[in-house]
Structure formats: structure tokens, C-alpha cells
Design an enzyme around this catalytic site. Structure first.
Site, short mmCIF file in Angstrom:
data_model
loop_
_atom_site.label_atom_id
_atom_site.label_comp_id
_atom_site.label_asym_id
_atom_site.label_seq_id
_atom_site.Cartn_x
_atom_site.Cartn_y
_atom_site.Cartn_z
N ASP A 64 115.74 96.79 108.40
CA ASP A 64 115.28 97.76 108.99
C ASP A 64 114.30 97.57 109.75
O ASP A 64 113.09 97.21 109.34
CB ASP A 64 115.44 98.89 107.78
CG ASP A 64 114.53 99.77 107.72
OD1 ASP A 64 114.92 101.04 107.04
OD2 ASP A 64 113.63 98.77 106.58
N TYR A 66 110.29 98.18 111.08
CA TYR A 66 109.11 99.43 111.18
C TYR A 66 108.66 100.76 111.11
O TYR A 66 110.01 100.89 112.13
CB TYR A 66 107.77 98.80 112.39
CG TYR A 66 107.65 97.05 111.71
CD1 TYR A 66 107.82 96.58 110.65
CD2 TYR A 66 107.78 96.34 112.45
CE1 TYR A 66 107.35 95.49 110.40
CE2 TYR A 66 107.24 94.56 112.89
CZ TYR A 66 107.59 94.51 111.43
OH TYR A 66 107.54 92.73 111.17
N PHE A 77 111.12 91.77 112.85
CA PHE A 77 109.70 91.76 112.81
C PHE A 77 108.48 92.24 113.46
O PHE A 77 107.25 91.23 113.91
CB PHE A 77 110.10 89.91 112.10
CG PHE A 77 110.45 89.75 111.04
CD1 PHE A 77 109.80 89.95 109.68
CD2 PHE A 77 111.81 89.07 110.89
CE1 PHE A 77 110.82 90.12 108.69
CE2 PHE A 77 112.82 89.73 109.86
CZ PHE A 77 111.95 89.55 108.52
N HIS A 187 111.58 86.35 101.53
CA HIS A 187 111.03 87.41 102.53
C HIS A 187 109.55 86.48 102.21
O HIS A 187 108.79 86.54 101.59
CB HIS A 187 111.02 88.70 102.32
CG HIS A 187 111.26 89.82 103.60
ND1 HIS A 187 110.05 89.96 103.50
CD2 HIS A 187 112.46 89.87 104.09
CE1 HIS A 187 110.31 91.10 104.85
NE2 HIS A 187 111.42 91.39 105.26
#
Length: 231
Positions: A64, A66, A77, A187
Site C-alpha cells: 500500500d 507510503y 515504491f 521485500h
């Protein structure tokens, strides 16, 4: 929410007419009226605006947006150009990019250059309440973005899917087209980057695959803002 107007509209229009999307739209509209929500409403669908379906070569799947001030702008990202303190996951992405392809680490985290080249930078959830990670999970966005993934999976040409972390990797079962390349690793967050994200070389693997199928590779280098030469 700024409406999708390019070739994504044809494949996604059925979703807009489903009951879950009506509930989602009502929820999101109320959230923007009553709370601070990111990204700005007009930027929710930027991933689709910047990367039309016919241009998609690569999918980078995030979770989801920032949730801090002035960061999210609709690309997984990526942060807005003026953000100087980069999120830790993005710092690690740039470190792996440096180690993988020798790209210098830029002074910003604005990844629109990737989107413009056919990298669909998709989050599974497209909105979030300020300072409350995952606050819009389970409200319908997942069904919408699953339909996006299915549309890309159905393309009759090779696409690279980059799945970082467990939530993204859970989408691998949907990727049934043998033409595609699926790259999975931990991740890039500081909690997991040292468990196999570093050294996974997703950027060079993506370019090698694209080139082997006659596609132009991605220029992954994000330039410094202000045109300063890297020293």
C-alpha cells in the site's frame, strides 16, 4: 479519483460497474472528506496514467502507499521529487540496483522514468490514511488490482513480474501465462532485505529476459535532480 482514460479503461471498465467497486468508491470518497489520505485523490491512478497497458513490460508489485506527508504519488515504491529523506525500502532498492547494474544512487526517489518505459508500478491497495499503514486494506482495492494483474497476465507477449515480499508473492498463483517471467525475493524493507533481497539481481535479470525476447531493456538509472553530475 481522476478517471482512467487510456487503454486500461477498456479492460477495467467492468470492474467499475461491480457492487464491490461502488462500496469502495463510497468508502474512499468518505475517507478523503474526513481524514488525510495519500496519495492525493487525483494521483490514485497514476500507475495507469503513466504506463498504458499496451506499453507494460514489467510489473513491480507493492503493498500500500507510503503514509507520510508528500511521499506517495500513485507509483509503488516511488516518492515525489522533493522528498529528500528516502524511505528505507527505496534506499535498499537503490543499493541493490547499484550492486546489480552499477547505477549510481540518485539524490531523489522519483521513479516516473521507470513507469514511462513500461514498468507498471502497482500497489495492491491504492490509498492509505495518513500515518496508518494498511488502513485501507480489505476495502476492495485488492479485488480491483487483482483484475489488473489478470489483465497483464492475459497479454500475449512476455512480461516480467517482480514480486518482493510475501503479500506480493501470494499473487504468483495468478500468473499462469508461460510467456512471462516471475521474479520473487524477500521485500527490500530493512526487516527482510538481508534475507535474500540483496543479491537477487532483479534488474539485470529483467533486462536479460526482455532482450532475449527482442524487447528494449529498461534504463533503470534514476538521474539526480538538478542535472548535477554524479561524482
Amino acid at each position: 479519483m481522476a478517471m482512467i482514460t487510456n487503454d486500461w479503461l477498456e479492460v477495467m471498465e467492468p470492474e467499475f460497474k461491480k457492487p464491490y467497486y461502488a462500496r469502495l468508491y463510497k468508502f474512499v470518497k468518505n475517507e478523503y472528506m474526513t481524514h488525510v489520505v495519500y496519495p492525493p485523490a487525483e494521483e490514485i491512478f497514476n500507475a495507469f496514467h503513466f504506463t498504458p497497458l499496451h506499453k507494460v513490460k514489467v510489473v513491480i508489485l507493492g503493498q500500500d502507499p507510503y503514509h507520510n506527508v508528500n511521499q506517495a504519488h500513485g507509483l509503488s515504491f516511488s516518492v515525489k521529487p522533493q522528498v529528500r529523506e528516502l524511505p528505507p525500502s527505496l534506499v535498499n532498492i537503490f543499493q541493490e540496483l547499484h550492486d546489480d547494474l552499477g547505477c549510481y544512487v540518485p539524490d531523489n526517489g522519483y521513479l516516473k522514468k521507470w513507469a514511462d518505459q513500461g514498468v507498471l508500478m502497482l500497489n495492491t491497495v491504492l490509498t492509505v490514511r495518513a500515518h496508518q499503514a494498511n488502513s485501507h486494506q480489505g476495502m476492495g482495492w485488492e479485488q480491483f488490482t487483482d483484475a489488473v494483474i489478470e489483465a497483464v497476465n492475459a497479454l500475449d507477449r512476455p512480461v516480467v513480474f517482480i514480486l518482493w515480499g510475501r503479500p506480493a508473492q501470494q499473487k504468483a498463483a495468478m500468473l499462469t501465462n508461460p510467456k512471462h517471467l516471475v521474479l520473487k525475493s524477500p521485500h527490500p524493507s530493512p526487516l527482510s532485505a538481508f534475507r535474500g533481497f540483496f543479491g537477487s539481481r532483479p534488474f539485470s535479470k529483467t533486462n536479460a529476459f526482455l532482450e532475449s525476447h527482442g524487447e528494449t531493456p529498461i534504463d533503470w538509472q534514476i538521474e539526480n535532480i538538478g542535472g548535477r553530475e554524479h561524482e
